[in-house]
Enzyme design. Sequence first.
Site, short mmCIF file in Angstrom:
data_model
loop_
_atom_site.label_atom_id
_atom_site.label_comp_id
_atom_site.label_asym_id
_atom_site.label_seq_id
_atom_site.Cartn_x
_atom_site.Cartn_y
_atom_site.Cartn_z
N ALA A 8 -77.60 -59.83 -88.53
CA ALA A 8 -76.50 -58.88 -88.78
C ALA A 8 -75.43 -59.58 -89.60
O ALA A 8 -74.24 -59.51 -89.31
CB ALA A 8 -75.95 -58.39 -87.45
N ARG A 35 -74.37 -62.70 -77.91
CA ARG A 35 -74.14 -62.11 -79.24
C ARG A 35 -74.18 -60.57 -79.15
O ARG A 35 -73.40 -59.88 -79.80
CB ARG A 35 -75.25 -62.64 -80.15
CG ARG A 35 -75.05 -62.45 -81.59
CD ARG A 35 -74.20 -63.54 -82.22
NE ARG A 35 -74.02 -63.19 -83.64
CZ ARG A 35 -72.84 -63.07 -84.22
NH1 ARG A 35 -71.74 -63.31 -83.57
NH2 ARG A 35 -72.77 -62.72 -85.50
N ALA A 129 -72.86 -59.43 -101.07
CA ALA A 129 -72.16 -59.01 -99.85
C ALA A 129 -71.62 -60.25 -99.16
O ALA A 129 -72.13 -61.35 -99.35
CB ALA A 129 -73.13 -58.28 -98.91
N LYS A 182 -84.93 -66.92 -110.35
CA LYS A 182 -83.64 -67.00 -109.67
C LYS A 182 -83.40 -68.43 -109.18
O LYS A 182 -82.29 -68.95 -109.26
CB LYS A 182 -83.61 -65.99 -108.51
CG LYS A 182 -82.33 -65.98 -107.70
CD LYS A 182 -81.64 -64.64 -107.74
CE LYS A 182 -80.22 -64.65 -107.20
NZ LYS A 182 -80.13 -64.73 -105.75
N SER A 250 -72.44 -69.46 -104.79
CA SER A 250 -72.63 -69.36 -103.33
C SER A 250 -72.66 -70.76 -102.71
O SER A 250 -72.15 -70.97 -101.61
CB SER A 250 -73.91 -68.60 -103.02
OG SER A 250 -75.00 -69.19 -103.68
N GLU A 262 -78.39 -74.05 -98.76
CA GLU A 262 -79.84 -73.80 -98.82
C GLU A 262 -80.51 -74.78 -99.79
O GLU A 262 -81.56 -74.48 -100.36
CB GLU A 262 -80.10 -72.35 -99.22
CG GLU A 262 -79.64 -71.36 -98.15
CD GLU A 262 -79.91 -69.90 -98.48
OE1 GLU A 262 -80.65 -69.23 -97.75
OE2 GLU A 262 -79.36 -69.43 -99.49
P1 NAD Z 1 -75.56 -64.59 -93.59
O1 NAD Z 1 -75.33 -65.98 -93.07
O2 NAD Z 1 -74.39 -63.74 -93.91
O3 NAD Z 1 -76.45 -63.78 -92.53
C1 NAD Z 1 -77.55 -64.35 -91.88
C2 NAD Z 1 -77.52 -63.83 -90.45
O4 NAD Z 1 -78.73 -64.20 -89.81
C3 NAD Z 1 -76.38 -64.43 -89.60
O5 NAD Z 1 -75.69 -63.37 -88.99
C4 NAD Z 1 -77.12 -65.27 -88.56
O6 NAD Z 1 -76.45 -65.33 -87.32
C5 NAD Z 1 -78.42 -64.48 -88.46
N1 NAD Z 1 -79.51 -65.23 -87.84
C6 NAD Z 1 -80.07 -66.41 -88.22
N2 NAD Z 1 -81.05 -66.76 -87.39
C7 NAD Z 1 -81.13 -65.77 -86.45
C8 NAD Z 1 -81.95 -65.56 -85.30
N3 NAD Z 1 -82.90 -66.44 -84.94
N4 NAD Z 1 -81.74 -64.46 -84.56
C9 NAD Z 1 -80.77 -63.55 -84.90
N5 NAD Z 1 -79.98 -63.69 -85.98
C10 NAD Z 1 -80.16 -64.80 -86.73
O7 NAD Z 1 -76.53 -64.76 -94.84
P2 NAD Z 1 -76.68 -63.77 -96.09
O8 NAD Z 1 -75.58 -64.02 -97.04
O9 NAD Z 1 -76.96 -62.40 -95.62
O10 NAD Z 1 -77.97 -64.40 -96.76
C11 NAD Z 1 -79.29 -64.12 -96.35
C12 NAD Z 1 -80.20 -64.59 -97.47
O11 NAD Z 1 -79.97 -63.76 -98.62
C13 NAD Z 1 -79.92 -66.03 -97.93
O12 NAD Z 1 -81.11 -66.67 -98.27
C14 NAD Z 1 -79.03 -65.83 -99.16
O13 NAD Z 1 -79.11 -66.90 -100.09
C15 NAD Z 1 -79.63 -64.57 -99.75
N6 NAD Z 1 -78.72 -63.80 -100.61
C16 NAD Z 1 -77.46 -63.49 -100.18
C17 NAD Z 1 -76.64 -62.74 -101.02
C18 NAD Z 1 -75.25 -62.33 -100.59
O14 NAD Z 1 -74.51 -61.76 -101.41
N7 NAD Z 1 -74.84 -62.57 -99.37
C19 NAD Z 1 -77.10 -62.31 -102.28
C20 NAD Z 1 -78.41 -62.64 -102.66
C21 NAD Z 1 -79.22 -63.39 -101.82
O1 KPL Z 2 -76.76 -66.51 -107.60
C1 KPL Z 2 -75.76 -67.14 -107.87
C2 KPL Z 2 -75.12 -67.88 -106.77
O2 KPL Z 2 -73.94 -68.18 -106.83
O3 KPL Z 2 -75.85 -68.17 -105.80
C3 KPL Z 2 -75.30 -67.21 -109.30
C4 KPL Z 2 -74.13 -66.30 -109.53
C5 KPL Z 2 -76.42 -66.77 -110.21
C6 KPL Z 2 -74.95 -68.60 -109.70
O4 KPL Z 2 -76.05 -69.42 -109.60
#
Ligand code: NAD
Ligand code: KPL
Length: 303
Positions: A8, A35, A129, A182, A250, A262
Site C-alpha cells: 500500500a 499495520r 506517485a 529503463k 528517485s 534499488e
Molecule cells: P513504496 O516504498 O512507496 O511502496 C512499497 C510498499 O510495499 C511499502 O508500503 C512497503 O511497506 C510495502 N511492502 C514491502 N514488502 C511488503 C510485504 N512483505 N508485505 C506487505 N507490504 C510490503 O514503493 P513504490 O514507489 O511504490 O515503488 C514500487 C516499485 O515501483 C519500485 O521498484 C519502484 O522503483 C517502482 N516505480 C516507482 C515509481 C513511483 O513513482 N513511485 C515509478 C516507477 C516505478
Molecule cells: O526514472 C527516473 C528516476 O528518477 O528513477 C528518471 C527520471 C528517468 C531518471 O533516471
Amino acid sequence: MTWHVLGAGSLGGLWAARLAAAGLPVRLLLRDPQRLAQYHAAGGLTFETDGVCRRLPLPAETLTDRAPIHRLLLASKAYDAAAAARALHARLAPGAEVILLQNGLGSQEQVAALLPQVRCIFASSTEGAFRRSDFHVVYAGAGQTWLGTVPPSPAPDWLGELAQAGIAASWTTDILSRLWRKLALNCAINPLTVLHDCRNGGLQAHAEEVAALCAELVELLVACGQADAAVDLQAEVERVIAATAANYSSMHQDVAAGRRTEIAYLLGHACREAAHRQLALPRLQALEQRLRAHLRARGLPQD
Ligand code: NAD
Ligand code: KPL
C-alpha cells in the site's frame, strides 16, 4: 475477480485507488496485524490527485489470511519482492496471475523461481506517485505501464479493467526490452545525480561522463541480446535529463531521505550481467564502486 494489491505504497496505492474508484473489487495486503490496525485507524487509503484528496475505505487483510489469491499486483520495492512472494506462496492459487511492478531487473526472476505455480507478468511503468504519509498516496505524474511475460504470451482479458480504471497500460511481446531500456536510463542518470549531489539537469555539466556511460551501456545491451533497447540511448538519456531537469532522481531522493536504494537491481544488475559475460565496462564498474562507497559512508545498504 478481486484485485489483491501488496504494497500500500506509492504505486500499489495508485493502482488500488483507481481500480476501486472504478467500482472494481480490490483488497490491500498489509504486512501484519499492527499495520492493518494502523490502516483502519487512518480510515482507509487517501488518494490525492491535482490537490484534491479522497479517502477510500478499501478492504484490507494481512498476508497470512487464508483466502486464495487469483490476481495479485505485487508493488513492493525490488529488494522486498522475493520475501513478499515467499510470504504469499501458500495463498496463491495454481494458475494465479501475479503482476510484478518493480523497477530494474533481477527481482522478477527471483519471484518467478519462487512461484512456479503462477503466471508472472512483468511490468515497467513511467507513472509517478509518492507517499505524503502512511496510506496517503499522491499521483504525481501520468505515465504509461507496459506489461508482458517471458516468453511472450497472449494478453489477459483484464486489460480492459485497467482501461476502465484509467490506468494507461499496454501489453507487449518484449517486456524485457522495456525493462532493459529503463534500467539503462536509470544507470546513466541516477547514480551520477547521487555522486554529484544534483538535480537531473545538473548532469548537463557532466555531458562527457554521461556519454561515456551510455556507450558502455549500449555495449552491454547488445551483449545481452537487447540491441533494440540500445537504439539512440544517449539521445534519449539527454532528452530525459532535459525534460526532468528540475527533478531529483528517485535514487537521489532515496539517499537524501536515508532510505535503501534499488542499486542491486539497477547498476548492480548491469555490472553482474557484464561480469557474467566477461565484458569489461570500466566506467560502469567504477561508477558502481563509487556509488557503493558513497552509500557505505552514509550507513546505507550497498545492495
Ligand atoms: P513504496 O516504498 O512507496 O511502496 C512499497 C510498499 O510495499 C511499502 O508500503 C512497503 O511497506 C510495502 N511492502 C514491502 N514488502 C511488503 C510485504 N512483505 N508485505 C506487505 N507490504 C510490503 O514503493 P513504490 O514507489 O511504490 O515503488 C514500487 C516499485 O515501483 C519500485 O521498484 C519502484 O522503483 C517502482 N516505480 C516507482 C515509481 C513511483 O513513482 N513511485 C515509478 C516507477 C516505478
Ligand atoms: O526514472 C527516473 C528516476 O528518477 O528513477 C528518471 C527520471 C528517468 C531518471 O533516471
